[in-house]
Motif scaffolding. Structure first.
Motif, PDB file in Angstrom:
ATOM      1  N   LEU A 383       0.825  -1.211   0.000  1.00  0.00           N
ATOM      2  CA  LEU A 383       0.000   0.000   0.000  1.00  0.00           C
ATOM      3  C   LEU A 383       0.856   1.257   0.000  1.00  0.00           C
ATOM      4  N   LEU A 384       1.920   1.219   0.797  1.00  0.00           N
ATOM      5  CA  LEU A 384       2.808   2.388   0.860  1.00  0.00           C
ATOM      6  C   LEU A 384       3.462   2.657  -0.478  1.00  0.00           C
ATOM      7  N   GLY A 385       3.799   1.548  -1.172  1.00  0.00           N
ATOM      8  CA  GLY A 385       4.543   1.713  -2.418  1.00  0.00           C
ATOM      9  C   GLY A 385       3.679   1.976  -3.632  1.00  0.00           C
ATOM     10  N   ALA A 386       2.376   1.670  -3.555  1.00  0.00           N
ATOM     11  CA  ALA A 386       1.603   1.632  -4.809  1.00  0.00           C
ATOM     12  C   ALA A 386       0.396   2.544  -4.793  1.00  0.00           C
ATOM     13  N   GLN A 387       0.517   3.694  -4.196  1.00  0.00           N
ATOM     14  CA  GLN A 387      -0.667   4.538  -4.111  1.00  0.00           C
ATOM     15  C   GLN A 387      -0.644   5.704  -5.098  1.00  0.00           C
ATOM     16  N   SER A 388       0.242   5.598  -6.087  1.00  0.00           N
ATOM     17  CA  SER A 388       0.318   6.684  -7.043  1.00  0.00           C
ATOM     18  C   SER A 388      -0.968   6.752  -7.869  1.00  0.00           C
ATOM     19  N   LEU A 389      -1.433   7.959  -8.072  1.00  0.00           N
ATOM     20  CA  LEU A 389      -2.642   8.162  -8.867  1.00  0.00           C
ATOM     21  C   LEU A 389      -2.460   7.632 -10.289  1.00  0.00           C
ATOM     22  N   ARG A 390      -1.213   7.698 -10.764  1.00  0.00           N
ATOM     23  CA  ARG A 390      -0.935   7.245 -12.136  1.00  0.00           C
ATOM     24  C   ARG A 390      -1.212   5.758 -12.317  1.00  0.00           C
ATOM     25  N   GLU A 391      -1.097   5.010 -11.219  1.00  0.00           N
ATOM     26  CA  GLU A 391      -1.360   3.574 -11.318  1.00  0.00           C
ATOM     27  C   GLU A 391      -2.828   3.275 -11.550  1.00  0.00           C
ATOM     28  N   GLN A 392      -3.667   4.285 -11.390  1.00  0.00           N
ATOM     29  CA  GLN A 392      -5.102   4.086 -11.608  1.00  0.00           C
ATOM     30  C   GLN A 392      -5.501   4.405 -13.048  1.00  0.00           C
ATOM     31  N   GLU A 393      -4.513   4.592 -13.899  1.00  0.00           N
ATOM     32  CA  GLU A 393      -4.802   4.949 -15.294  1.00  0.00           C
ATOM     33  C   GLU A 393      -5.807   3.986 -15.942  1.00  0.00           C
ATOM     34  N   TRP A 394      -5.585   2.680 -15.739  1.00  0.00           N
ATOM     35  CA  TRP A 394      -6.459   1.681 -16.385  1.00  0.00           C
ATOM     36  C   TRP A 394      -7.914   1.850 -15.942  1.00  0.00           C
ATOM     37  N   LEU A 395      -8.087   2.364 -14.700  1.00  0.00           N
ATOM     38  CA  LEU A 395      -9.431   2.475 -14.141  1.00  0.00           C
ATOM     39  C   LEU A 395     -10.012   3.874 -14.377  1.00  0.00           C
ATOM     40  N   TYR A 396      -9.286   4.902 -13.905  1.00  0.00           N
ATOM     41  CA  TYR A 396      -9.818   6.262 -13.975  1.00  0.00           C
ATOM     42  C   TYR A 396      -9.600   6.912 -15.346  1.00  0.00           C
ATOM     43  N   GLY A 397      -8.579   6.463 -16.038  1.00  0.00           N
ATOM     44  CA  GLY A 397      -8.274   7.080 -17.328  1.00  0.00           C
ATOM     45  C   GLY A 397      -9.126   6.507 -18.456  1.00  0.00           C
ATOM     46  N   TYR A 398      -9.886   5.476 -18.165  1.00  0.00           N
ATOM     47  CA  TYR A 398     -10.674   4.768 -19.179  1.00  0.00           C
ATOM     48  C   TYR A 398     -11.825   5.644 -19.663  1.00  0.00           C
ATOM     49  N   ASP A 399     -11.933   5.752 -20.971  1.00  0.00           N
ATOM     50  CA  ASP A 399     -13.035   6.511 -21.555  1.00  0.00           C
ATOM     51  C   ASP A 399     -13.871   5.531 -22.373  1.00  0.00           C
ATOM     52  N   ALA A 400     -15.007   5.127 -21.805  1.00  0.00           N
ATOM     53  CA  ALA A 400     -15.813   4.050 -22.404  1.00  0.00           C
ATOM     54  C   ALA A 400     -16.227   4.375 -23.837  1.00  0.00           C
ATOM     55  N   GLU A 401     -16.515   5.653 -24.098  1.00  0.00           N
ATOM     56  CA  GLU A 401     -16.940   6.018 -25.468  1.00  0.00           C
ATOM     57  C   GLU A 401     -15.778   5.932 -26.439  1.00  0.00           C
ATOM     58  N   ALA A 402     -14.593   6.357 -25.964  1.00  0.00           N
ATOM     59  CA  ALA A 402     -13.414   6.309 -26.843  1.00  0.00           C
ATOM     60  C   ALA A 402     -13.054   4.861 -27.158  1.00  0.00           C
ATOM     61  N   VAL A 403     -13.208   3.992 -26.177  1.00  0.00           N
ATOM     62  CA  VAL A 403     -12.887   2.572 -26.385  1.00  0.00           C
ATOM     63  C   VAL A 403     -13.823   1.994 -27.451  1.00  0.00           C
ATOM     64  N   LEU A 404     -15.068   2.363 -27.390  1.00  0.00           N
ATOM     65  CA  LEU A 404     -16.035   1.868 -28.371  1.00  0.00           C
ATOM     66  C   LEU A 404     -15.688   2.368 -29.776  1.00  0.00           C
ATOM     67  N   LEU A 405     -15.280   3.613 -29.842  1.00  0.00           N
ATOM     68  CA  LEU A 405     -14.907   4.206 -31.123  1.00  0.00           C
ATOM     69  C   LEU A 405     -13.706   3.482 -31.726  1.00  0.00           C
ATOM     70  N   GLN A 406     -12.742   3.164 -30.875  1.00  0.00           N
ATOM     71  CA  GLN A 406     -11.555   2.428 -31.339  1.00  0.00           C
ATOM     72  C   GLN A 406     -11.967   1.073 -31.895  1.00  0.00           C
ATOM     73  N   ASP A 407     -12.908   0.411 -31.190  1.00  0.00           N
ATOM     74  CA  ASP A 407     -13.399  -0.896 -31.618  1.00  0.00           C
ATOM     75  C   ASP A 407     -14.022  -0.770 -33.009  1.00  0.00           C
ATOM     76  N   GLN A 408     -14.756   0.336 -33.213  1.00  0.00           N
ATOM     77  CA  GLN A 408     -15.421   0.591 -34.493  1.00  0.00           C
ATOM     78  C   GLN A 408     -14.383   0.794 -35.603  1.00  0.00           C
ATOM     79  N   LEU A 409     -13.348   1.596 -35.284  1.00  0.00           N
ATOM     80  CA  LEU A 409     -12.331   1.905 -36.293  1.00  0.00           C
ATOM     81  C   LEU A 409     -11.461   0.682 -36.578  1.00  0.00           C
ATOM     82  N   GLY A 410     -11.192  -0.080 -35.484  1.00  0.00           N
ATOM     83  CA  GLY A 410     -10.342  -1.275 -35.633  1.00  0.00           C
ATOM     84  C   GLY A 410     -11.079  -2.343 -36.396  1.00  0.00           C
TER      85      GLY A 410
END
Ligand SMILES: Cc1cc2nc3c(=O)[nH]c(=O)nc-3n(C[C@H](O)[C@H](O)[C@H](O)COP(=O)(O)OP(=O)(O)OC[C@H]3O[C@@H](n4cnc5c(N)ncnc54)[C@H](O)[C@@H]3O)c2cc1C
Length: 410
Positions: A383-410
């Motif tokens: 916990l002491l070592g891993a509380q950086s906000l950046r580590e939450q990128e996968w969770l907080y940085g996720y943009d559900a609409e952008a992911v869908l758009l990528q799926d469409q383009l891909g």
């Protein structure tokens, strides 16, 4: 009953062909998103009065950005709190175990805020964007039947309603899910007491609004300000013993929760003692669901109906919001024949993420409640070592609409 063989884009042109069961966070957000996409829907809610439970909910940037895009930022503004940090502390001496910065740092990094909000305030904000005429309260759905080009809802009063698509937003005990799977909720062995305390009764000042957690053997307490800082939402887990009631309205006894936390640090116990009344319910989840839509492609589930999770990652409502935004986007471009494909695309986009969060929430239930010993020391070091906000990128940085758009383009 309306004829079901309508021309393309029938969902947009012809009102009433889409039905949502449940007017919780998932159902109301979906109705708002569909409204904005020009798709009319009907929402059927079993409760006779629409109101939310007296407790808070944490809305992370992955969902707040979507609520903002629905036009709710202004409405939410006065009623939310933007906590500066999440702090985890030890149960006996309140020593800091880990701190994740939120506030401005979070908005800067992820482009959207972290909110704590009273559920009733969130509910009201969602209701403000919905036409009253589409809400049908006191309508309890008991069964959903798939038709060749649609689905039929059966209600407890014997009435029915036909639609091109039926979406189950009816929570962990979903009857719509029963059309897709035969599984049952799984009891976690834990219960949670929840209530609200006036902010001026807290044992510590709220000048730095935070999400505070105290972790200890077999249980933990969490509290955070809501309603613009007027109230503090408190949640305290305990082993459930013989308590198996799973209801948002079941009452617990303040003296029982205070008793369960005897010997914990005074800050934590003072928060519990400040409660006047508490709700108590047993915590359940389910295993990940294999198919989120029916074989005929006319029935699907969202939110807790699709992926009920234990509350130890504070993501159930956030994921419900992500679900419905993706679903609305898939349906926006679907014609009548394309509905099954749209639902399949929704499921494909969403399932891996919510499967992961369901598992993570379960593993947090062990991690948060370790007895003092080697495992707890390892956790605390991590916990002491891993509380950086950046580590939450996968969770907080996720943009559900952008992911869908990528799926469409891909
Ligand atoms: C203690 C606790 C704390 C939590 N904290 C957080 C948090 O901080 N952040 C977070 O993101 N999530 C949190 N969650 C999870 C979150 O509360 C849920 O994931 C979210 O409320 C799910 O919303 P929903 O609309 O899918 O389901 P629900 O809120 O269960 O709504 C379902 C709706 O459907 C209606 N309904 C049910 N059956 C029928 C029927 N047969 N016919 C008609 N209507 C029906 C119900 O009356 C209800 O209105 C927490 C959960 C708990 C238990």
């Amino acid at each position: 009953m309306k004829p079901l063989n309508r021309p393309p884009h029938a969902l947009k042109r012809d009102g009433g062909s889409m039905a949502i069961v449940g007017a919780g966070i998932a159902g109301l957000t979906l109705a708002t998103a569909l409204g904005r996409a020009g798709i009319r829907c009907e929402v059927f809610e079993q409760a006779k009065n629409l109101r939310e439970v007296g407790a808070g909910v944490q809305i992370a940037p992955n969902a707040s950005r979507l609520l903002h895009r629905l036009g709710l930022a202004q409405r939410l503004g006065p009623v939310v709190v933007r906590p500066d940090a999440v702090e985890m502390r030890r149960w006996d001496d309140s020593r800091l175990l880990g701190r994740t910065e939120l506030g401005a740092a979070c908005e800067e990094l992820y482009g959207a805020p972290y909110y704590t909000v009273h559920r009733a305030d969130l509910h009201q904000s969602l209701l403000s964007g919905i036409d009253d005429n589409i809400l049908h309260i006191g309508r309890r759905c008991v069964r959903v039947e798939e038709l060749p080009e649609g689905a039929r809802l059966h209600f407890d009063d014997g009435s029915t309603h036909d639609a091109d698509v039926v979406i189950g937003a009816d929570g962990i005990h979903s009857v719509v899910r029963d059309a897709l799977a035969m599984d049952e909720p799984r009891f976690s062995g834990q219960s949670i007491y929840r209530g609200l305390v006036p902010a001026d009764r807290l044992p510590f000042p709220l000048d730095e609004p935070k999400v505070r957690l105290w972790l200890g053997p077999r249980q933990h307490v969490v509290c955070y300000p809501v309603s613009g800082g007027k109230w503090v939402s408190v949640g305290a887990t305990t082993p459930a013993g013989d308590w198996s009631t799973e209801s948002w309205t079941a009452e617990g006894r303040v003296e029982d929760v205070v008793d369960a936390y005897q010997g914990w640090h005074q800050e934590a116990t003072d928060v519990l003692k400040a409660l006047d009344q508490v709700g108590r319910w047993a915590l359940h989840d389910r295993d990940p669901l294999r198919h989120w839509c029916s074989a005929g492609g006319r029935i699907a589930v969202v939110g807790d109906a699709a992926h009920p999770m234990l509350p130890f990652q504070a993501q159930g409502a956030n994921q419900a919001i992500e679900d419905v935004i993706v679903l609305a986007a898939c349906l926006r471009v679907a014609d009548q024949d394309g509905i099954p494909k749209a639902l399949a695309r929704y499921e494909r986009t969403r399932r891996p993420r919510t499967d992961r969060l369901q598992q993570l929430s379960r593993s947090n239930s062990r991690r948060f409640h370790l007895s003092d010993g080697e495992g707890q020391r390892e956790r605390d070091t991590a916990l002491l070592g891993a509380q950086s906000l950046r580590e939450q990128e996968w969770l907080y940085g996720y943009d559900a609409e952008a992911v869908l758009l990528q799926d469409q383009l891909g």
